[in-house]
Design a protein around this motif. Structure first.
Motif, PDB file in Angstrom:
ATOM      1  N   ARG A 123       6.994   8.678   4.167  1.00  0.00           N
ATOM      2  CA  ARG A 123       7.144   7.233   4.255  1.00  0.00           C
ATOM      3  C   ARG A 123       8.667   6.833   4.244  1.00  0.00           C
ATOM      4  N   SER A 174       7.062  -1.707  -0.291  1.00  0.00           N
ATOM      5  CA  SER A 174       5.924  -1.108   0.702  1.00  0.00           C
ATOM      6  C   SER A 174       6.318   0.250  -0.559  1.00  0.00           C
ATOM      7  N   THR A 177       5.542   0.212  -3.797  1.00  0.00           N
ATOM      8  CA  THR A 177       4.082   0.565  -3.373  1.00  0.00           C
ATOM      9  C   THR A 177       2.684   1.568  -3.381  1.00  0.00           C
ATOM     10  N   TYR A 178       3.846   2.369  -2.330  1.00  0.00           N
ATOM     11  CA  TYR A 178       3.609   3.464  -2.082  1.00  0.00           C
ATOM     12  C   TYR A 178       3.519   4.745  -3.187  1.00  0.00           C
ATOM     13  N   MET A 180       3.569   4.371  -6.797  1.00  0.00           N
ATOM     14  CA  MET A 180       2.689   3.749  -7.302  1.00  0.00           C
ATOM     15  C   MET A 180       1.286   4.426  -7.102  1.00  0.00           C
ATOM     16  N   GLU A 181       1.059   4.898  -5.587  1.00  0.00           N
ATOM     17  CA  GLU A 181      -0.422   5.413  -5.194  1.00  0.00           C
ATOM     18  C   GLU A 181       0.135   6.577  -4.312  1.00  0.00           C
ATOM     19  N   ASP A 182       0.719   7.441  -4.711  1.00  0.00           N
ATOM     20  CA  ASP A 182       0.958   8.780  -4.681  1.00  0.00           C
ATOM     21  C   ASP A 182       2.313   9.479  -5.376  1.00  0.00           C
ATOM     22  N   SER A 185       5.274  11.506  -4.045  1.00  0.00           N
ATOM     23  CA  SER A 185       6.087  10.837  -3.048  1.00  0.00           C
ATOM     24  C   SER A 185       7.361  10.773  -4.002  1.00  0.00           C
TER      25      SER A 185
END
Length: 240
Positions: A123, A174, A177-178, A180-182, A185
């Motif tokens: 990302r 953004s 947040t990404y 935290m979800e993965d 990464s």
């Protein structure tokens, strides 16, 4: 194109001022290319280009030292006043902004090399491309404003920094947040975040460059003036 310099009895003094101005614009051109190349090196995966960006840091530092020496020598030898004094003081401060832009471009190149060597981040490249385009335009236009002594363009660049700040904050939210979800990464995305941070700082330095130009042209110190008040103060008529 606005003209601020005066004709002096000493042609040597005129030549010294013009040489100082040309060295400043030369340094600006090197830094502008550093910034654009640093972004390109990441987006196109060009490690060799990133290394070139890092190597240019030596040239930027040499020009920084040269211009500082020239400013000091003119101040001591000529004891300039009014517009001439403002030009020297303004360029002396503006050069510091350029040197810091070069440092940020070098940081971008370092993080780009990490991402190129370790594999692309999942990302953040779209955000880097978008903010990078905005920031490179700010750098180019701030230098154009100095070359042409264009106060309207300087104000426009200063205002553009607000858009960069908004884009930067949105991108960071953004990316956090990404991550935290993965959690896998986190490593590569952090490199992206540091690149975005450097781009945001380059935008700030471009704004500061334009504020120094306002001081040169009108003798108004707008360094700590809110953006919404900048235009009114920048265009205020001043007798020099």
């Amino acid at each position: 194109m606005r003209e601020l310099t005066t004709d002096h009895i000493s042609q040597q003094f005129n030549a010294e001022l013009e040489t100082l101005r040309q060295h400043f614009l030369t340094m600006g051109g090197v830094v502008e290319k550093q910034v654009s190349d640093a972004i390109q090196s990441l987006l196109e995966g060009q490690g060799d280009l990133a290394e070139e960006v890092k190597a240019k840091d030596k040239t930027v530092n040499q020009l920084d030292a040269l211009i500082d020496e020239e400013c000091t020598r003119i101040l001591a030898k000529r004891q300039p006043a009014a517009t001439d004094l403002r030009m020297i003081l303004s360029i002396g401060k503006a050069v510091s902004e350029l040197e810091r832009m070069g440092d940020e471009a070098k940081k971008i190149a370092n993080h780009a090399l990490k991402l190129i060597n370790e594999g692309e981040s999942p990302r953040g490249y779209v955000e880097i491309s978008r903010i990078g385009q905005m920031v490179t335009s700010m750098v180019r236009e701030s230098l154009d404003a100095y070359a042409r002594l264009d106060i309207d363009l300087a104000v426009s660049v200063a205002k553009a920094d607000r858009k960069v700040d908004l884009e930067y904050k949105t991108a960071i939210r953004s990316l956090i947040t990404y991550m935290m979800e993965d959690p896998r990464s986190i490593g590569p995305v952090f490199n992206v975040i540091w690149i975005l941070r450097s781009l945001e700082r380059i935008g700030d330095h471009s704004r500061h460059l334009c504020q120094h130009l306002v001081y040169l042209i009108n003798g108004v110190n707008v360094r700590h003036v809110p953006t919404e008040e900048l235009e009114a103060l920048a265009t205020e008529d001043k007798k020099v």
